[in-house]
Design an enzyme around this catalytic site. Structure first.
Site, PDB file in Angstrom:
ATOM      1  CD  GLU A  13       0.434  -3.626  -0.574  1.00 44.16           C
ATOM      2  OE1 GLU A  13       0.711  -3.417  -1.765  1.00 44.16           O
ATOM      3  OE2 GLU A  13       0.335  -4.769  -0.089  1.00 44.16           O
ATOM      4  CE  LYS A  38       7.408 -10.410   2.242  1.00 43.86           C
ATOM      5  NZ  LYS A  38       7.454  -8.937   2.216  1.00 43.86           N
ATOM      6  CB  SER A  42       0.603 -11.962   6.491  1.00 39.84           C
ATOM      7  OG  SER A  42       0.911 -10.591   6.478  1.00 39.84           O
ATOM      8  CD  GLU A 116       9.937  -7.686  -0.015  1.00 34.97           C
ATOM      9  OE1 GLU A 116       8.719  -7.432   0.140  1.00 34.97           O
ATOM     10  OE2 GLU A 116      10.409  -8.134  -1.072  1.00 34.97           O
ATOM     11  CG  LEU A 207       7.870   0.467 -13.964  1.00 32.57           C
ATOM     12  CD1 LEU A 207       8.752  -0.653 -13.434  1.00 32.57           C
ATOM     13  CD2 LEU A 207       8.340   0.926 -15.334  1.00 32.57           C
TER      14      LEU A 207
END
Length: 228
Positions: A13, A38, A42, A116, A207
């Site tokens: 995160e 990716k 999960s 990623e 943002l």
């Protein structure tokens, strides 16, 4: 030759997907056929099309080369927990060979492939395999995403050191502002520039909500990757 990169973060995160979408946008603007990968995700929701992960969907949207969801995200798990726990609970082991085959398939079609990771650098995929192990096998150049917040300097230094010890090139890093800049923001960035042994590709400003849907490629400069 296909350009390939692996995006890791200082933690979970911290904006890996936001940065990955920005990288895909910037590379597309340079004329590359891009695709985001990716391999393991999960924390997914059931849809009419099956389990779907929001990060993988964001990569799919920001890739210039259309791909089916299964090609973008071969391992999708429902629970938002460490992949090795989610896979054990669902009785579906993560096979490194499957991850590599998926990468080969995308490399055969695109000339700029961005993978990623999940969580941080050493996220376990099984009792004996971490994401770092697989990246080392694939010899992928690494881009580090630093979520700018208290504690990020230590986490960035630890991750950069781990990448170096794996014998992999850390080709760049991205600062992702996770909140409006505070009083020490400039000092944090100055310190990160000094201690991370790689060029800063850009700073993505705060943002607010849904940043992965924003036009974030404008905040990055990929010229260090072009020269590498």
């Amino acid at each position: 030759m296909t350009k390939r990169y692996f995006v890791t973060g200082t933690d979970t995160e911290v904006g890996k997907t936001v940065a990955s979408c920005a990288l895909l946008q910037a590379a597309t603007q340079l004329g590359y056929q891009t695709v985001g990968y990716k391999p393991v995700a999960s924390g997914s929701e059931m849809t009419t099309d099956g389990l779907r992960n929001s990060d993988a969907l964001a990569l799919q949207r920001n890739s210039s080369l259309p791909q089916p969801y299964s090609a973008i995200n071969p391992y999708t798990f429902a629970e938002p927990t460490s992949p090795h726990i989610a896979s054990a609970d669902e009785g579906r082991a993560i096979d490194a060979a499957v991850l590599s085959r998926g990468l080969r398939t995308l490399e055969a079609q695109a000339d700029w492939v961005l993978t990623e990771g999940a969580g941080g650098w050493f996220t376990p995929l099984s009792a004996t395999l971490t994401f770092a192990d697989w990246v080392q096998t694939e010899q992928l150049p690494v881009i580090l995403v630093v979520g700018v917040k208290l504690g990020c300097i230590n986490h960035a230094m630890l991750t950069a050191l781990a990448v170096e010890q794996a014998g992999l090139p850390l080709v760049g890093w991205i600062a992702n502002d996770m909140q409006p800049p505070g009083a020490r923001h400039g000092e944090y960035l100055a310190t990160l520039r000094r201690v991370i042994p790689a060029p800063l590709l850009g700073e993505i400003p705060w943002l607010g909500v849904s940043p992965s849907q924003a036009a974030t490629g404008q905040y990055l400069d990929l010229s260090p990757l072009e020269r590498a």
